[in-house]
Each structure stands twice: as structure tokens, then as C-alpha cells.
Write an enzyme that holds these catalytic residues in place. Structure first.
Site, PDB file in Angstrom:
ATOM      1  N   GLU A 126      29.569 112.219  30.734  1.00 27.39           N
ATOM      2  CA  GLU A 126      30.400 113.333  30.601  1.00 27.39           C
ATOM      3  C   GLU A 126      31.907 112.718  30.304  1.00 27.39           C
ATOM      4  O   GLU A 126      32.090 111.933  30.572  1.00 27.39           O
ATOM      5  CB  GLU A 126      29.866 114.093  30.802  1.00 27.39           C
ATOM      6  CG  GLU A 126      28.502 115.185  30.420  1.00 27.39           C
ATOM      7  CD  GLU A 126      27.955 116.465  30.427  1.00 27.39           C
ATOM      8  OE1 GLU A 126      28.677 117.230  31.081  1.00 27.39           O
ATOM      9  OE2 GLU A 126      27.311 116.760  29.920  1.00 27.39           O
ATOM     10  N   HIS A 250      35.705 124.260  24.940  1.00 21.65           N
ATOM     11  CA  HIS A 250      34.893 123.158  24.800  1.00 21.65           C
ATOM     12  C   HIS A 250      35.498 122.710  23.633  1.00 21.65           C
ATOM     13  O   HIS A 250      35.266 123.374  22.205  1.00 21.65           O
ATOM     14  CB  HIS A 250      33.590 123.392  25.049  1.00 21.65           C
ATOM     15  CG  HIS A 250      32.652 122.641  25.184  1.00 21.65           C
ATOM     16  ND1 HIS A 250      32.729 121.717  24.425  1.00 21.65           N
ATOM     17  CD2 HIS A 250      31.388 122.493  26.322  1.00 21.65           C
ATOM     18  CE1 HIS A 250      31.342 120.568  24.555  1.00 21.65           C
ATOM     19  NE2 HIS A 250      30.871 121.211  25.613  1.00 21.65           N
ATOM     20  N   ARG A 296      37.710 117.028  28.431  1.00 14.43           N
ATOM     21  CA  ARG A 296      38.091 118.138  27.947  1.00 14.43           C
ATOM     22  C   ARG A 296      39.219 118.964  27.007  1.00 14.43           C
ATOM     23  O   ARG A 296      39.716 118.888  25.785  1.00 14.43           O
ATOM     24  CB  ARG A 296      37.107 119.651  28.451  1.00 14.43           C
ATOM     25  CG  ARG A 296      35.792 119.330  27.887  1.00 14.43           C
ATOM     26  CD  ARG A 296      35.077 120.099  28.384  1.00 14.43           C
ATOM     27  NE  ARG A 296      33.734 119.947  28.164  1.00 14.43           N
ATOM     28  CZ  ARG A 296      33.265 120.738  29.242  1.00 14.43           C
ATOM     29  NH1 ARG A 296      33.258 121.654  29.668  1.00 14.43           N
ATOM     30  NH2 ARG A 296      32.075 119.914  29.492  1.00 14.43           N
ATOM     31  N   HIS A 357      35.389 128.157  27.204  1.00 12.88           N
ATOM     32  CA  HIS A 357      34.116 127.995  27.687  1.00 12.88           C
ATOM     33  C   HIS A 357      33.769 128.617  28.918  1.00 12.88           C
ATOM     34  O   HIS A 357      32.861 128.624  29.249  1.00 12.88           O
ATOM     35  CB  HIS A 357      34.059 126.238  27.070  1.00 12.88           C
ATOM     36  CG  HIS A 357      32.677 125.871  27.806  1.00 12.88           C
ATOM     37  ND1 HIS A 357      31.533 125.780  27.249  1.00 12.88           N
ATOM     38  CD2 HIS A 357      32.536 125.277  28.947  1.00 12.88           C
ATOM     39  CE1 HIS A 357      30.673 125.227  28.347  1.00 12.88           C
ATOM     40  NE2 HIS A 357      31.030 125.151  29.318  1.00 12.88           N
ATOM     41  N   ARG A 392      38.398 121.425  35.189  1.00 10.66           N
ATOM     42  CA  ARG A 392      37.060 121.318  35.481  1.00 10.66           C
ATOM     43  C   ARG A 392      36.709 120.308  34.980  1.00 10.66           C
ATOM     44  O   ARG A 392      37.203 120.048  33.038  1.00 10.66           O
ATOM     45  CB  ARG A 392      36.620 122.742  35.294  1.00 10.66           C
ATOM     46  CG  ARG A 392      35.555 122.183  35.656  1.00 10.66           C
ATOM     47  CD  ARG A 392      34.126 124.079  35.121  1.00 10.66           C
ATOM     48  NE  ARG A 392      33.829 124.108  33.963  1.00 10.66           N
ATOM     49  CZ  ARG A 392      32.564 123.539  33.476  1.00 10.66           C
ATOM     50  NH1 ARG A 392      31.775 122.766  34.295  1.00 10.66           N
ATOM     51  NH2 ARG A 392      32.500 123.482  32.545  1.00 10.66           N
TER      52      ARG A 392
HETATM   53  P1  FAD Z   1      25.975 133.567  35.118  1.00  7.94           P
HETATM   54  O1  FAD Z   1      25.146 132.379  34.526  1.00  7.94           O
HETATM   55  O2  FAD Z   1      27.293 133.913  33.737  1.00  7.94           O
HETATM   56  O3  FAD Z   1      25.475 134.505  35.467  1.00  7.94           O
HETATM   57  C1  FAD Z   1      25.789 135.970  35.507  1.00  7.94           C
HETATM   58  C2  FAD Z   1      25.040 136.933  35.585  1.00  7.94           C
HETATM   59  O4  FAD Z   1      25.996 138.482  36.308  1.00  7.94           O
HETATM   60  C3  FAD Z   1      24.295 137.272  34.932  1.00  7.94           C
HETATM   61  O5  FAD Z   1      22.703 137.856  35.017  1.00  7.94           O
HETATM   62  C4  FAD Z   1      24.842 138.948  34.100  1.00  7.94           C
HETATM   63  O6  FAD Z   1      24.155 139.333  33.238  1.00  7.94           O
HETATM   64  C5  FAD Z   1      25.436 139.051  35.622  1.00  7.94           C
HETATM   65  N1  FAD Z   1      26.302 140.197  35.046  1.00  7.94           N
HETATM   66  C6  FAD Z   1      27.681 139.868  34.411  1.00  7.94           C
HETATM   67  N2  FAD Z   1      27.973 141.318  34.852  1.00  7.94           N
HETATM   68  C7  FAD Z   1      27.191 141.900  35.492  1.00  7.94           C
HETATM   69  C8  FAD Z   1      27.294 143.333  35.729  1.00  7.94           C
HETATM   70  N3  FAD Z   1      28.618 144.226  35.429  1.00  7.94           N
HETATM   71  N4  FAD Z   1      26.720 144.140  36.446  1.00  7.94           N
HETATM   72  C9  FAD Z   1      25.440 143.348  36.877  1.00  7.94           C
HETATM   73  N5  FAD Z   1      25.741 142.180  36.464  1.00  7.94           N
HETATM   74  C10 FAD Z   1      26.601 141.908  35.683  1.00  7.94           C
HETATM   75  N6  FAD Z   1      28.314 123.610  33.327  1.00  7.94           N
HETATM   76  C11 FAD Z   1      27.739 121.876  34.097  1.00  7.94           C
HETATM   77  O7  FAD Z   1      27.846 122.124  35.138  1.00  7.94           O
HETATM   78  N7  FAD Z   1      27.354 122.140  33.171  1.00  7.94           N
HETATM   79  C12 FAD Z   1      26.284 122.209  32.125  1.00  7.94           C
HETATM   80  O8  FAD Z   1      26.041 121.344  31.035  1.00  7.94           O
HETATM   81  C13 FAD Z   1      27.239 123.446  30.992  1.00  7.94           C
HETATM   82  N8  FAD Z   1      27.003 123.834  30.426  1.00  7.94           N
HETATM   83  C14 FAD Z   1      27.298 124.765  29.480  1.00  7.94           C
HETATM   84  C15 FAD Z   1      27.113 124.840  28.323  1.00  7.94           C
HETATM   85  C16 FAD Z   1      27.562 126.925  27.984  1.00  7.94           C
HETATM   86  C17 FAD Z   1      26.320 127.121  26.164  1.00  7.94           C
HETATM   87  C18 FAD Z   1      27.695 127.823  28.493  1.00  7.94           C
HETATM   88  C19 FAD Z   1      27.910 128.636  28.335  1.00  7.94           C
HETATM   89  C20 FAD Z   1      28.123 127.080  29.769  1.00  7.94           C
HETATM   90  C21 FAD Z   1      28.615 125.821  30.453  1.00  7.94           C
HETATM   91  N9  FAD Z   1      27.789 125.638  31.444  1.00  7.94           N
HETATM   92  C22 FAD Z   1      27.993 124.306  32.296  1.00  7.94           C
HETATM   93  C23 FAD Z   1      28.526 126.016  32.881  1.00  7.94           C
HETATM   94  C24 FAD Z   1      28.515 126.941  33.630  1.00  7.94           C
HETATM   95  O9  FAD Z   1      26.340 127.356  32.908  1.00  7.94           O
HETATM   96  C25 FAD Z   1      28.356 128.519  33.939  1.00  7.94           C
HETATM   97  O10 FAD Z   1      29.826 128.624  34.655  1.00  7.94           O
HETATM   98  C26 FAD Z   1      27.339 128.621  35.325  1.00  7.94           C
HETATM   99  O11 FAD Z   1      26.066 128.310  34.303  1.00  7.94           O
HETATM  100  C27 FAD Z   1      27.630 129.852  35.955  1.00  7.94           C
HETATM  101  O12 FAD Z   1      26.540 130.327  36.525  1.00  7.94           O
HETATM  102  P2  FAD Z   1      26.712 131.821  37.587  1.00  7.94           P
HETATM  103  O13 FAD Z   1      26.037 132.450  38.643  1.00  7.94           O
HETATM  104  O14 FAD Z   1      28.334 131.693  38.164  1.00  7.94           O
HETATM  105  O15 FAD Z   1      27.071 133.273  36.443  1.00  7.94           O
HETATM  106  C1  SIN Z   2      28.125 120.151  28.001  1.00  6.52           C
HETATM  107  O1  SIN Z   2      26.462 120.898  28.204  1.00  6.52           O
HETATM  108  O2  SIN Z   2      29.171 119.726  27.317  1.00  6.52           O
HETATM  109  C2  SIN Z   2      28.830 121.592  28.726  1.00  6.52           C
HETATM  110  C3  SIN Z   2      29.147 121.109  30.322  1.00  6.52           C
HETATM  111  C4  SIN Z   2      29.543 121.235  31.271  1.00  6.52           C
HETATM  112  O3  SIN Z   2      30.360 122.964  30.173  1.00  6.52           O
HETATM  113  O4  SIN Z   2      29.804 121.241  32.024  1.00  6.52           O
END
Ligand code: FAD
Ligand code: SIN
Length: 550
Positions: A126, A250, A296, A357, A392
């Protein structure tokens, strides 16, 4: 209609660990602390609804013998544009490979390869990475990770998950002593969205794992849960938040009226996809020697500039020069989703635009995931650890969430015994409400107004004038929203709106404080980075506000 929210159904749920969020951050932490005590996970929609569930590209980790920690560290520091904390970068990257093995032990199936002899994991590429080091599971890495972690959590006797429970605010006690921490987190007030009741959840240790805040902007790759609740709650409770000016856009989400937030993974460019203007010109070579695989911020700004120059609504990501079978095999989900919108990515280019993103700033933590409030941890996207700096590196986010959640769990297990017993004499949450449906309809329009003005004035390119204008309008909207919040029967939507406007204001304040351009923050008034400004933007609410006294 009028009424009282809470009353006889008010109850206190007590556990040793209270985790807010069921993405990779919350679930990893849960599995590690469950051997030390009872764990409650509250999550505002279904268990699996999270950004984690939609991650496509994968997780960056040094797996190949051709790769090295030094190289991954250098790539991360280079993307971070002088703001990464070197000790955090080194720790996260060195602990990455063990965390990948741990995920495999928990049942995550990563895509394998037969070509390499030293390891059996397929490794993708990437932007900003100088080696192939992205561990993935087809083009739905996040869904596979979320599935496996939830399977483990559901089996665990010490873990209880509460879906459709939305945290409103943290419960914090304040001491007047001279110790390191003036505030101590004791739990959270939580809305049970299905009954409308407010409950108190108390614990000795509280983890914020609420993910990002993409929905502060009009166009985002994020699912609807990403409304910045954790940042807003922590800020209201008096925690330090940092670097909120660094929202990552993104470069490539699908430009389609029915699927505007669908991500076209950076891995597609890593696989050979090229960016073209509508007139068919490949433009990235004008902006960076790595072309489509530049970091990015550079790709997103290049697209933004090309769109402004041409007046077009989108550019194209072209894969048609690649073998159709290879594309379908490597990106089956992207192929299928585009096909549903009548785009065959093997024979025609994909229309794409940038979208909000990932939030690189957040609730400030140390290398153990502990915040500036005693007993309150934060991991995953809601946290600011210092790994990402001003930008990032792709796929470093899931990595950070894994490593920091492990470290936070170890620290929390040690702290558990020193924490005071959760309070029993909580102030009751009593709220008289008056339902005015018409007023809610009007207030709900504020959400789109905030998102649009953030997109227009606080997006990829900023200026003093735009930030000042956004700040003035947000102040007015925030007043309206808070006034309505204090009188309304609470629902998820009202809670989210209050948090969205809070976080939008914080982003504007942080952006206005950074009088230079660095990484993801670009302003036409100060187009260069200034060496003496290579420091974090710290925001903290003045003492005494919105703290619930015990
Ligand atoms: P999340 O996985 O977003 O979980 C947050 C949780 O908190 C959810 O369960 C939500 O319901 C809960 N929540 C929020 N507010 C409240 C509240 N007030 N009360 C109760 N619950 C609440 N990163 C990479 O490293 N590689 C990738 O390939 C990648 N691809 C991505 C693709 C997409 C489409 C997106 C959107 C992001 C991507 N990212 C990627 C970024 C990465 O996925 C996220 O930064 C990461 O998953 C965040 O994890 P988290 O556990 O912090 O939050
Ligand atoms: C992607 O698959 O392009 C998302 C990767 C990332 O947000 O780190």
C-alpha cells in the site's frame, strides 16, 4: 408529549472492566483482561457494527525476511511528517508480528501464499510502504478479524456484551489533592436504545474504544457509528485530546450516488491500479515519484487539485490493463460491490473521490493506553498514541489498535487492585423531557449543515478565513443543539449530533492553532511546515465543567 427519562427502571450495572466499543480495540482488550475479572462491553448498534468490520486492505507487519523493522519504522516516520513519537513507533512495529500470530491463534484466517518459502502469509503493498508487508484476508480483512474476535468473546464466561447501548457521558470523580491525577473515571451513563432508559455502568477500569469520527464530514468511508463519541465524552470529562486537525482523507471512495462511502482499497493501487483524469491523463507522476503509491495526503491533495483545475466531480481508478481473472481473485468483494452498481472494474475504470477516513488525533494516551484521567484507557482510533504523527501510514491503524490494546490490558490488570470500589451512591440521572417532533426535525438538519460546512471549510485544503467562518457557524449550531439536548427525550441520534458538533468545534480549534502546513493539515495561509511548530496540538476543557460530582 412530556415525560421523565429513567425513573423506576434506573439501574446500576457493575463490572471490573467496562469497555465502550466492540471493534478491534474493545474486543482485543476484552479477551486479554477477562482472565482478571468481569468484563462488560457496551456497543451502540449490533456487536459487529464498527469500522473494523469494513477494513479492506489489511494489517501492516514485518513478516517477510526481505523486510525489516527499520524499514517499517522509517516509512511510518516519513509519513508522519515530524510528529510521530519515535518510541511509540518502534514499540508498535516491533510488537506487530506477535499480535498477528495472536490473531491467528484466535482463529483469524489470513490469505496464504504458496510462492514464498520463509512464511506462508500473502503480503500486499500500500501507499508509503517500501516493502510488501500488508497481511490481509482477501479484500475483507476487517470482517474476518471482527468475526474471529467476536466468536472468542461470545464463548468467554467472563464477558457480557450489551448491544444497542449508547454511552452518553463518563462518570468522573474529582479530588482536590495534589496527586498526579485530579480525576478518576468511575463508569458511564448509558442509553439503552431499545427501551429508552438511561442506565449507569460502573467499573474500576474503563476503556474507550469508540473508533473514529468520519461522520463529522459530509463524505466519509466510515460506517454510521463513527460520530466521535469517545473524543467528545473524554473532552467533556476533562481528558487531554491531541492533534485533532489531522483528519486523513482516503483518496479513493466510489463516486456513485447510492454508494458514496464505499471504499476502493489502497491495495488496489498497490496491485497496479492507476489514477486518471476524466480526459484519460495519468496525473500522479506530476506530484510524487512514487506516483499512485505516494502517501495518502499527497494522493488526496493531488486529486483535489485536479478536480479543482478541471471542474470535474471525480477522477478514475483504472485496472483494465491488469488480467481480469487476477483482479477478480484478489478483490472479489470490490468487484462484486461495483458490479451491483453496474461498474465492471475489469473492463471500465472506477469513478472515485476522496472522503474523510481516519482521525489521527484523539484522546491522548501513554504507551500503556492510559489517558490523563485515572482508570480511563483508550485504544484504537479514538486514541492518540503518537504513532501516526501528522499522517497515518496505510494499514498501521489495525496494527496500532492490536498492540496498544494488548499493552493497555496488561497495564489495566495491574491497576485493577489499586482502583477504588465503584461508587454506589451515584447521582440519579433524572431528565424531564418534552417531545417536540417538529423541533427535532429542524434540529436534525443541523447534522447535515455541520457535515457540509466541515467538508467545505475544514477539508483537504483550509485557510484562516474558512476556519473562522466554520468556527462562527459551529458555535451557533452547538448552542442550539445543547439547548435541545437538555430538553429532549434522548435517542442515539440526539446523542450523536451533540458529539458531532463538539468534535467539529475541536477540529476547527486545533486546525486554527496550527499555523503551518504539515502532513494532513494544509492551509493556504501557511503553505510550508515550520520546524519550530513540530509539536502536538493539545486541547483540554477547563476544570470543573461537565464533571459529575460524587
Ligand atoms: P471501531 O472498529 O470503529 O469500533 C468502534 C466501536 O465503538 C463500535 O462497536 C461502535 O458501535 C462503538 N461505539 C461508538 N460510540 C459508542 C457509544 N457512544 N456507545 C457505545 N458504543 C459506541 N485500517 C487498517 O489498518 N487497515 C485497513 O485495511 C483499513 N481499512 C479501512 C476501511 C474502511 C472502510 C474504514 C472505515 C476504515 C479502515 N481502516 C483500516 C481503519 C480501521 O478500520 C479503524 O481505524 C479501526 O478498525 C478502528 O477500530 P476501533 O476498535 O478503534 O473502532
Ligand atoms: C484501504 O484498504 O485502503 C484502507 C487501509 C487503511 O485505511 O489503512
Amino acid at each position: 408529549m412530556t415525560g421523565r427519562q429513567t425513573g423506576k427502571d434506573y439501574r446500576v450495572n457493575d463490572a471490573d472492566f467496562l469497555l465502550i466499543g466492540s471493534g478491534i480495540g474493545g474486543l482485543t482488550f476484552a479477551l486479554k483482561v477477562a482472565e482478571y475479572g468481569r468484563v462488560s462491553i457496551i456497543t451502540k448498534k449490533n456487536d459487529e457494527e464498527s469500522s473494523t468490520n469494513y477494513a479492506q486492505g489489511g494489517i501492516a507487519a514485518v513478516i517477510s525476511p526481505d523486510d525489516s523493522f527499520r524499514s517499517h519504522i522509517d516509512d511510518t516516520l516519513s509519513a508522519g511528517a515530524g510528529l510521530c513519537k519515535p518510541d511509540v513507533v518502534e514499540t508498535v512495529i516491533k510488537e506487530g508480528p506477535n499480535c498477528i500470530r495472536q490473531l491467528q491463534d484466535w482463529g483469524v484466517n489470513f490469505t496464504r501464499t504458496e510462492k514464498q518459502v520463509d512464511h506462508d502469509l500473502a503480503l500486499g503493498r500500500e501507499g508509503g510502504h517500501s516493502h510488501n508487508r500488508i497481511v490481509y484476508s482477501s479484500d475483507r480483512t476487517g470482517t474476518e478479524v471482527e468475526r474471529a474476535l467476536l466468536d472468542q468473546v461470545r464463548k468467554h464466561p467472563n464477558i457480557q456484551v450489551y448491544p444497542h447501548h449508547c454511552a452518553l457521558d463518563l462518570i468522573v470523580s474529582v479530588s482536590s489533592g495534589t496527586g498526579k491525577y485530579k480525576r478518576c473515571c468511575r463508569g458511564a451513563y448509558v442509553l439503552d436504545s431499545q427501551t429508552g432508559n438511561i442506565e449507569a455502568f460502573t467499573a474500576k477500569i474503563i476503556l474507550l474504544a469508540t473508533g473514529g469520527c468520519g461522520h463529522v464530514y459530509l463524505h466519509t468511508s466510515n460506517p454510521s457509528i463513527a460520530t466521535g463519541d469517545g473524543i467528545a465524552m473524554a473532552y467533556r470529562a476533562g481528558a487531554v485530546v491531541a492533534n485533532l486537525e489531522f483528519m486523513q482523507f482516503h483518496p479513493t471512495t466510489l463516486y456513485h450516488p447510492e454508494a458514496r462511502s464505499f471504499l476502493i482499497s489502497e491495495a488496489v493501487r498497490g496491485f497496479g491500479g492507476i489514477l486518471l483524469t476524466r480526459s484519460g491523463e495519468r496525473f500522479m507522476e506530476k506530484y510524487h515519484s512514487s506516483k499512485e503509491l505516494a502517501p495518502r495526503d499527497i494522493v488526496a491533495r493531488a486529486i483535489d487539485r485536479e478536480l479543482k483545475l478541471s471542474g470535474d466531480s471525480h477522477v478514475f481508478l483504472d485496472l483494465t490493463h491488469l488480467r481480469a481473472e487476477d483482479v477478480k481473485q484478489r478483490f472479489p468483494y470490490i468487484y462484486q460491490r461495483c458490479n451491483e452498481h453496474k461498474i465492471d472494474i475489469t473492463v471500465e475504470p472506477i469513478p472515485v473521490v476522496p472522503a474523510a477516513h481516519y482521525m489521527c488525533g484523539g484522546v491522548k494516551t501513554n504507551l500503556q493506553g492510559h489517558t490523563s484521567i485515572r482508570g480511563l484507557y483508550a485504544t484504537g482510533e479514538v486514541a492518540h498514541t503518537g504513532l501516526h504523527g501528522a499522517n497515518r501510514l496505510a494499514s498501521n491503524s489495525l496494527l496500532e489498535a492490536l498492540v496498544l490494546s494488548n499493552r493497555a490490558a496488561q497495564s489495566a490488570a495491574r491497576l485493577l487492585e489499586q482502583m477504588p470500589t465503584p461508587p454506589v451512591n451515584l447521582p440519579r440521572w433524572r431528565r424531564e423531557w418534552q417531545e417536540d417532533q417538529e423541533e427535532w426535525v429542524l434540529i436534525s438538519h443541523d447534522r447535515v449543515e455541520i457535515q457540509r460546512l466541515m467538508w467545505d471549510y475544514v477539508g483537504i485544503v483550509r485557510s484562516n478565513h474558512r476556519l473562522a467562518r466554520a468556527g462562527r457557524r459551529l458555535k451557533f449550531i452547538a448552542g442550539e443543539v445543547e439547548d435541545f439536548y437538555q430538553r429532549a427525550r434522548l435517542t442515539d441520534e440526539i446523542v450523536e449530533l451533540r458529539n458531532i458538533v463538539q468534535v467539529a468545534q475541536l477540529i476547527v480549534r486545533a486546525a486554527a492553532l496550527r499555523k503551518e502546513s504539515r502532513g494532513l493539515h494544509y492551509t493556504t495561509d501557511f503553505p510550508e511546515a515550520k520546524p519550530d511548530l513540530a509539536k502536538d496540538t493539545i486541547l483540554r476543557r477547563r476544570a470543573g465543567l461537565n464533571v459529575i460530582p460524587l
